[in-house]
Design a protein around this motif. Sequence first.
Motif, PDB file in Angstrom:
ATOM      1  N   ARG A  57      30.880 -20.769  30.067  1.00 29.27           N
ATOM      2  CA  ARG A  57      30.719 -20.299  28.677  1.00 29.27           C
ATOM      3  C   ARG A  57      31.920 -19.502  28.173  1.00 29.27           C
ATOM      4  NH1 ARG A  57      25.682 -21.616  27.342  1.00 29.27           N
ATOM      5  NH2 ARG A  57      24.051 -21.634  28.923  1.00 29.27           N
ATOM      6  N   THR A  58      33.105 -19.836  28.647  1.00 31.09           N
ATOM      7  CA  THR A  58      34.312 -19.205  28.103  1.00 31.09           C
ATOM      8  C   THR A  58      34.957 -20.048  27.003  1.00 31.09           C
ATOM      9  OG1 THR A  58      35.581 -20.189  29.929  1.00 31.09           O
ATOM     10  CG2 THR A  58      34.840 -17.902  30.184  1.00 31.09           C
ATOM     11  N   GLY A  59      34.430 -21.239  26.708  1.00 29.32           N
ATOM     12  CA  GLY A  59      34.947 -22.036  25.601  1.00 29.32           C
ATOM     13  C   GLY A  59      36.041 -23.015  25.993  1.00 29.32           C
ATOM     14  N   VAL A 186      39.353 -17.051  29.180  1.00 31.00           N
ATOM     15  CA  VAL A 186      38.399 -15.943  29.184  1.00 31.00           C
ATOM     16  C   VAL A 186      37.907 -15.739  27.758  1.00 31.00           C
ATOM     17  CG1 VAL A 186      39.426 -14.791  31.174  1.00 31.00           C
ATOM     18  CG2 VAL A 186      40.223 -14.215  28.897  1.00 31.00           C
ATOM     19  N   ALA A 187      36.659 -15.286  27.637  1.00 30.30           N
ATOM     20  CA  ALA A 187      36.064 -15.058  26.312  1.00 30.30           C
ATOM     21  C   ALA A 187      36.230 -13.595  25.918  1.00 30.30           C
ATOM     22  CB  ALA A 187      34.584 -15.445  26.310  1.00 30.30           C
ATOM     23  N   ILE A 188      36.611 -13.361  24.654  1.00 29.30           N
ATOM     24  CA  ILE A 188      36.780 -11.995  24.159  1.00 29.30           C
ATOM     25  C   ILE A 188      35.449 -11.273  24.130  1.00 29.30           C
ATOM     26  CG2 ILE A 188      36.447 -12.654  21.742  1.00 29.30           C
ATOM     27  CD1 ILE A 188      38.881  -9.990  23.109  1.00 29.30           C
ATOM     28  N   THR A 189      34.325 -12.036  24.109  1.00 29.66           N
ATOM     29  CA  THR A 189      32.999 -11.426  24.029  1.00 29.66           C
ATOM     30  C   THR A 189      32.581 -10.771  25.329  1.00 29.66           C
ATOM     31  OG1 THR A 189      32.081 -13.617  24.556  1.00 29.66           O
ATOM     32  CG2 THR A 189      32.215 -12.969  22.227  1.00 29.66           C
ATOM     33  N   VAL A 190      33.131 -11.218  26.469  1.00 32.42           N
ATOM     34  CA  VAL A 190      32.761 -10.639  27.765  1.00 32.42           C
ATOM     35  C   VAL A 190      33.932  -9.995  28.466  1.00 32.42           C
ATOM     36  CG1 VAL A 190      30.841 -12.217  28.094  1.00 32.42           C
ATOM     37  CG2 VAL A 190      33.090 -12.877  28.896  1.00 32.42           C
ATOM     38  N   GLY A 191      35.176 -10.309  28.065  1.00 32.46           N
ATOM     39  CA  GLY A 191      36.351  -9.693  28.663  1.00 32.46           C
ATOM     40  C   GLY A 191      36.642 -10.221  30.058  1.00 32.46           C
ATOM     41  N   ILE A 192      37.534  -9.520  30.767  1.00 33.25           N
ATOM     42  CA  ILE A 192      37.940  -9.901  32.122  1.00 33.25           C
ATOM     43  C   ILE A 192      37.181  -9.020  33.107  1.00 33.25           C
ATOM     44  CG2 ILE A 192      39.867 -10.018  33.734  1.00 33.25           C
ATOM     45  CD1 ILE A 192      41.706 -10.492  31.389  1.00 33.25           C
ATOM     46  N   ILE A 219      42.645 -16.509  25.425  1.00 37.08           N
ATOM     47  CA  ILE A 219      41.502 -15.664  25.057  1.00 37.08           C
ATOM     48  C   ILE A 219      40.759 -16.364  23.916  1.00 37.08           C
ATOM     49  CG2 ILE A 219      40.768 -13.388  24.299  1.00 37.08           C
ATOM     50  CD1 ILE A 219      43.409 -12.293  25.353  1.00 37.08           C
ATOM     51  N   THR A 220      39.509 -16.749  24.152  1.00 39.40           N
ATOM     52  CA  THR A 220      38.736 -17.541  23.196  1.00 39.40           C
ATOM     53  C   THR A 220      37.875 -16.658  22.298  1.00 39.40           C
ATOM     54  OG1 THR A 220      36.942 -17.814  24.783  1.00 39.40           O
ATOM     55  CG2 THR A 220      38.716 -19.462  24.831  1.00 39.40           C
ATOM     56  N   HIS A 221      37.228 -17.303  21.319  1.00 41.12           N
ATOM     57  CA  HIS A 221      36.328 -16.644  20.351  1.00 41.12           C
ATOM     58  C   HIS A 221      37.084 -15.614  19.499  1.00 41.12           C
ATOM     59  CE1 HIS A 221      32.886 -18.498  22.325  1.00 41.12           C
ATOM     60  NE2 HIS A 221      33.345 -18.036  23.487  1.00 41.12           N
ATOM     61  N   CYS A 222      38.344 -15.913  19.137  1.00 40.64           N
ATOM     62  CA  CYS A 222      39.167 -14.979  18.358  1.00 40.64           C
ATOM     63  C   CYS A 222      39.445 -15.520  16.954  1.00 40.64           C
ATOM     64  CB  CYS A 222      40.494 -14.718  19.081  1.00 40.64           C
ATOM     65  SG  CYS A 222      40.299 -13.865  20.659  1.00 40.64           S
ATOM     66  N   GLU A 223      38.551 -16.354  16.427  1.00 43.73           N
ATOM     67  CA  GLU A 223      38.822 -16.958  15.125  1.00 43.73           C
ATOM     68  C   GLU A 223      38.849 -15.931  13.990  1.00 43.73           C
ATOM     69  OE1 GLU A 223      34.538 -17.145  16.229  1.00 43.73           O
ATOM     70  OE2 GLU A 223      36.348 -17.982  17.119  1.00 43.73           O
ATOM     71  N   SER A 224      38.184 -14.788  14.159  1.00 39.38           N
ATOM     72  CA  SER A 224      38.121 -13.778  13.103  1.00 39.38           C
ATOM     73  C   SER A 224      39.022 -12.578  13.384  1.00 39.38           C
ATOM     74  CB  SER A 224      36.672 -13.307  12.931  1.00 39.38           C
ATOM     75  OG  SER A 224      35.834 -14.371  12.547  1.00 39.38           O
ATOM     76  N   LYS A 225      39.887 -12.674  14.387  1.00 39.25           N
ATOM     77  CA  LYS A 225      40.753 -11.558  14.732  1.00 39.25           C
ATOM     78  C   LYS A 225      42.065 -11.635  13.939  1.00 39.25           C
ATOM     79  CE  LYS A 225      37.823 -10.261  17.845  1.00 39.25           C
ATOM     80  NZ  LYS A 225      36.971  -9.086  17.587  1.00 39.25           N
ATOM     81  N   ASP A 226      42.424 -10.534  13.263  1.00 40.36           N
ATOM     82  CA  ASP A 226      43.686 -10.504  12.542  1.00 40.36           C
ATOM     83  C   ASP A 226      44.791  -9.995  13.463  1.00 40.36           C
ATOM     84  OD1 ASP A 226      43.204  -7.825  12.803  1.00 40.36           O
ATOM     85  OD2 ASP A 226      42.638  -7.513  10.721  1.00 40.36           O
ATOM     86  N   LYS A 227      45.994  -9.839  12.884  1.00 40.51           N
ATOM     87  CA  LYS A 227      47.153  -9.451  13.694  1.00 40.51           C
ATOM     88  C   LYS A 227      46.924  -8.090  14.361  1.00 40.51           C
ATOM     89  CE  LYS A 227      52.036  -8.216  13.170  1.00 40.51           C
ATOM     90  NZ  LYS A 227      53.149  -8.092  12.217  1.00 40.51           N
ATOM     91  N   LYS A 228      46.381  -7.131  13.612  1.00 39.74           N
ATOM     92  CA  LYS A 228      46.171  -5.793  14.168  1.00 39.74           C
ATOM     93  C   LYS A 228      45.181  -5.830  15.320  1.00 39.74           C
ATOM     94  CE  LYS A 228      44.953  -1.088  12.743  1.00 39.74           C
ATOM     95  NZ  LYS A 228      44.544  -0.238  11.605  1.00 39.74           N
ATOM     96  N   GLN A 229      44.121  -6.607  15.163  1.00 36.08           N
ATOM     97  CA  GLN A 229      43.126  -6.699  16.220  1.00 36.08           C
ATOM     98  C   GLN A 229      43.694  -7.384  17.455  1.00 36.08           C
ATOM     99  OE1 GLN A 229      40.167  -8.695  13.759  1.00 36.08           O
ATOM    100  NE2 GLN A 229      38.826  -6.932  13.906  1.00 36.08           N
ATOM    101  N   ARG A 230      44.523  -8.408  17.239  1.00 40.03           N
ATOM    102  CA  ARG A 230      45.116  -9.103  18.390  1.00 40.03           C
ATOM    103  C   ARG A 230      46.066  -8.174  19.143  1.00 40.03           C
ATOM    104  NH1 ARG A 230      45.398 -13.364  14.534  1.00 40.03           N
ATOM    105  NH2 ARG A 230      47.631 -13.056  14.209  1.00 40.03           N
ATOM    106  N   LYS A 231      46.839  -7.384  18.391  1.00 34.57           N
ATOM    107  CA  LYS A 231      47.717  -6.434  19.067  1.00 34.57           C
ATOM    108  C   LYS A 231      46.904  -5.392  19.827  1.00 34.57           C
ATOM    109  CE  LYS A 231      51.949  -6.743  16.310  1.00 34.57           C
ATOM    110  NZ  LYS A 231      52.957  -5.991  15.543  1.00 34.57           N
TER     111      LYS A 231
END
Length: 504
Positions: A57-59, A186-192, A219-231
Amino acid sequence: MSASQPRKSLRAQQADKDVNTQREKYMNEIKTDHEEFGDFQMSKSVQRNVMLVGRTRTGKSTIKSMLVNSMVVAEEQKLMVGTKFPQFETFHVAVGKKISTDESSEDVPKDDSSEEEDVSTNNSSEKDISTTESPEDIVLNIIDTPGLFERGTDEITPRDNDIIMQAIEACVNQEITKFHVICFCVAITVGINEQDIQALKLMLKMMGDKIASNSCLIITHCESKDKKQRKSIISQLKEDKEFKLIRPFFKMGIFFSGVLNRDDYKCGSENLIGQYLTVSKYRAKLIKMFSKTVKPFPLIDTLISDSKRACDNQKSTALELEQTEMKLRHANEDLKDIKNCLQEKEKELNETQNKLKITDAEFETTKKELKKKETDLEEMQAQLEDTKSAETGLQSIIADLQVKCNMDERQKKELEAKLEWEEKQRREAEKARETEARNRLIAEVKLEADAKLRREEKAKEHEKYTREVEARQEKARLQKEAQREQEIAQQRLKEEQKEKCSIS
């Protein structure tokens, strides 16, 4: 034709023509016809083999769908895992248009630096990785593996070794003998977590340390992450203790992925536009990374891990156990035959008294053979019991480890709940102390204000009394002065009357 211009010969006329111009004209016409109406257009292409690896379930399958179409919508969540066996699919990527992640376009928000460059562990002196992009079309072979650390309904231990070996076997069956990119998802929803660390160690055991030169993190499930969030995600990864252990493994860098959110899709939300632009940028960066010329990792150098050897030994032990059981069945059949033979001999003994000694000797010999076979049978049964007990002990150890892991997790949750309750109690106590101090301060201020008010009232009363005393004194003084003036006036009046009397 005028008489002043003599007629030229055909040879002269042919010599005057511009051969280069004519050739260019005709070749342009041929090229246009070939591009518009020519059948079976062909172009050179290069092959890129990509393997998707990660926990359940990591996509991983969603990444494959996103690479094919950036408008794909996330599937509904299911209880059962979708990918149960390695899946091999081939795609053709046309690079007639330059593959680019140009973020100066109006449709895509500007991003001054790519996230994957911020955490890339590449060294400028590394020779195994090249940043040269292929100008040719790409044939992309994607191997989608089942999720690691997935437990089946009838299995006790994880089947991670079998998953990786099945994926390698599927590649060999498709005549793929080398990997260009291995994507650990890895999924951003569960982390490493610890399972991701174990999965990477398993990959290194199975394939060797050299595989790091062809590995990246997605890193999956990041469709709504902007530049600041990704950094922010990148910063958290840099500070994470567990990630520091596996950071050198991703020499090709760290990337993001995602698809259109299904809930936003159902609601017709405007967020779909931003998600599509972000996913398109992710897709372009991944394809650009796949198109780079890298030194592939050959499967012929794959190292079979100790766990795989243990699995083979276990299979051979099971085979030996089956053979032992078969021998045991044959021994039981032989025992029955010997017993039947013994009965026949006893009958012959009763019928033939003259051959008693010979029959007794044969009976004793047969009895010894029977005892020997019974002893052998008991030894085989003991070996079978030892094998079964060893297997039972191994299963109990695995079960104990699983119970201990669950207990540790439960104790961790209880400790977190206790700490949270103590923090809540501490905050309530601090709040009560602050309230008491505030009330005490208000009371002191009120008492001081009341005292001040009483002092002011007393001062006013004293001032009023003083003014009244002064007024009475002033009034008495004025009365005395008036009386004295009246006396003076009467005296003057008397004197005037005396003067008038004297004059008269």
